[in-house]
Write a protein that holds these residues in place. Structure first.
Motif: not given
Length: 615
Positions: A420-437
């Motif tokens: 689909x090409x969606x990315x912004x929301x995926x990156x913004x949400x993914x930043x949470x789990x990566x930052x926690x790790x």
């Protein structure tokens, strides 16, 4: 698919997004400077009647400063930090903001590096309202709230046009009862920036705590954890040393415990995994304009042509703007594009003619000519173009190689939705789990940068998330082979699914609404069977045949994503490197016997005690 990730920005500062040329009309001398990119188009693009007021910067900029000669690598300044983030687009500023947050009482020194840090973000970002709300909740939990000013337009409904095939009238409007929003890119950029680096205008802006240096890395990976020029990036047991270069040519050295690269899909320092069979990426190409239209003779000002102003138009796949039996119609049927429309205030509207995904990519000129033909057919007269956008988005392709010390994030980690090409929301949400790790590793008393990098990658691409991605990769491949009739039938059936099913597929990321409908093999199997039942027979049969052919040619990934029989894909979980100690008991025995021997006096190196070998 147009939303957060359908737009790409310059590689120099837009982490996940690769290759945008952005042109801005200049009605006054104070209007912002146009931005050019690494696209291969000439610096002064050909104008059309619709873009007579547009200008483009004549200067071509490269994403990374040219690597200096080896003799010039002596740094003039040195700095230290916990985490060095490379890039300054949405993905970079999101991860830097959350890493530097003091929300749990821990404080980490995060340095963000980009020579183009002050460059304005140019994309028109769109998001589903419920996805944005989930992101707002995540950022509030990090004490980094996203204010209401980050959204500047909301449509309560979303429209689609799939008429022209399967007995669907061309004028048929499919309405989706799901609100859509436009992100105020400037407000979001200011919100994800430190106060001293931006001029704040709304509450919550300037709340990030990271530091900024305006310089780029100068490196290119030649193998895993090996870089050229020599010494430009070096790793050791406690961290990494990175050389940066400013636009003025000054070299600086940064010592960091961990490096996060957010310089895009075509990153120079994050390698792709060539040990696992993968399909090359497809490409989303689009030509867009932010325009003013003539409404002087329009009888109903609630509409711009067929596009209702109180609805965001996600898809218009109609081709009735081409003459029957013309070569233009034939090309549009074989290599389809669709119109994406965001009505703004008054007579302003953002249009984008888009090729969803193709390999090789459709040409920008083709998209532009189709946009102009569509406008003329619909009777929409564009009076002024304020901005012009050229979008190039790699979708799918291989994941990052394992055992890399540098953590790729955003496009560098192939986080763009592959169908689909969606990315912004995926990156913004993914930043949470990566930052926690990463934060969890930084708190550890036995810091290990290899383990920290592996756990950051695992937070992005867990085995479960890789399996879900593999399912979506097949979706992208199926979409690429469809003509316009197939795409109309595909999406007409897709949006007839229950909203949680189609919304979950479009999200495709842990933490976003409805993703639970796709997180397990069983959920994906249910989705697939239900979806096929909604498709026209012709498209359904094509999909079933494609599933069989894809499983034969590409092997395990698709069957693995929809059955429990093949387990889960290998992930990025950290594995302790075994010590090369051999059979200790046998060596100790040999050493004692040699020492007691009346014949042999020299103890072989292999039998010596390790601590004595280096003496």
């Amino acid at each position: 698919m147009k939303a957060a990730a359908l737009i790409v920005a310059s590689l120099a500062s837009a982490d996940a997004f690769v290759g945008r040329v952005h042109r801005v009309a200049l009605p006054t001398a104070t209007t912002r400077q146009a931005v050019s990119s690494v696209a291969t188009s000439p610096s002064q693009l050909t104008r059309s009647p619709l873009s007579s007021t547009s200008t483009v910067s004549s200067r071509r900029r490269t994403a990374l400063a040219a690597a200096p000669a080896a003799a010039d690598l002596t740094p003039s300044t040195k700095d230290e930090c916990d985490v060095l983030v490379l890039g300054s687009g949405p993905a970079a500023r999101c991860i830097a903001t959350l890493l530097a947050s003091p929300s749990d009482g821990a404080s980490f020194d995060v340095l963000l590096a980009d020579a183009n840090y002050d460059r304005r973000w140019v994309p028109n970002y769109g998001v589903w309202q419920d996805e944005w709300e989930s992101i707002r909740q995540l950022y509030s939990s990090f004490d980094q709230p996203l204010g209401s000013a980050c959204i500047d337009r909301e449509w309560k409904v979303t429209d689609c046009f799939f008429g022209g095939s399967f007995d669907i009238p061309a004028e048929n409007r499919m309405r989706l009862d799901r609100p859509y929003q436009r992100v105020d890119r400037d407000a979001l950029q200011r919100t994800l920036s430190p106060k001293g680096e931006v001029e704040t205008q709304n509450d919550g802006e300037g709340g990030a705590r990271y530091r900024v240096t305006r310089a780029n890395h100068i490196s290119k990976a030649t193998s895993v954890n090996i870089f050229s020029p020599a010494g430009s990036i070096t790793h050791d047991e406690s961290g990494s040393t990175v050389l940066l270069q400013s636009k003025g040519g000054d070299i600086s050295q940064v010592r960091a415990k961990l490096v996060v690269d957010c310089t895009g899909h075509e990153s120079n320092i994050v390698l792709k995994d060539d040990r696992v069979k993968s399909i090359p990426p497809g490409f989303q190409i689009a030509y867009g304009v932010l325009a003013k239209v003539d409404e002087s003779s329009v009888p109903d000002k609630d509409f711009v042509g067929p596009y209702y102003k109180e609805a965001m138009t996600l898809f218009d796949y109609r081709t009735d703007h081409f003459p029957a039996e013309s070569s233009e119609l034939s090309k549009a049927e074989k290599a389809p594009t669709f119109m994406y429309a965001m009505p703004l205030e008054g007579d302003r509207i953002f249009f984008e003619e888009t090729s969803l995904v193709a390999r090789p990519a459709i040409s920008f000129q083709e998209c532009k000519e189709r946009f102009e033909a569509r406008m003329e057919h619909l009777g929409i007269e564009v009076t002024e173009i304020e901005e012009e956008e050229y979008c190039y988005i790699p979708m799918g392709g291989p994941l990052p190689a394992k055992d890399q010390r540098i953590v790729g994030f955003g496009g560098a980690a192939a986080m763009v939705h592959p169908s689909t090409g969606y990315h912004l929301c995926r990156a913004m949400m993914g930043a949470g789990s990566v930052a926690k790790a990463i934060r969890g590793e930084l708190k550890s008393s036995d810091w290990n940068p290899d383990r920290a990098a592996a756990r950051a990658y695992d937070a992005i691409w867990s085995p479960t998330n890789i399996a879900q991605r593999n399912f979506a990769v097949f979706g992208g491949e199926f979409l690429m082979k469809q003509n316009v009739e197939g795409l109309r039938g595909f999406f007409d059936g897709f949006f007839k699914l229950p909203l949680p099913l189609w919304a979950g597929f479009l999200a495709g990321w842990p933490g976003l609404p409805n993703n639970e409908k796709h997180e397990t093999w069983w959920a994906r199997l249910v989705f697939g069977l239900t979806f096929v039942s909604k498709l026209p027979v012709q498209v359904a049969l094509d999909m079933l045949g494609s599933i069989a052919a894809y499983s034969i040619t590409e092997g395990v990934p698709l069957p693995q994503s929809v059955t429990p029989l093949l387990g889960l894909p290998d992930g990025y979980e950290y594995k302790e490197k075994p010590a090369a100690v051999g059979d200790v008991a046998a060596k100790v025995e040999a050493r004692r016997m040699i020492e007691a021997s009346k014949v042999e006096e020299i103890v072989p190196v292999d039998f010596e005690e390790k601590e004595k070998i280096l003496v």
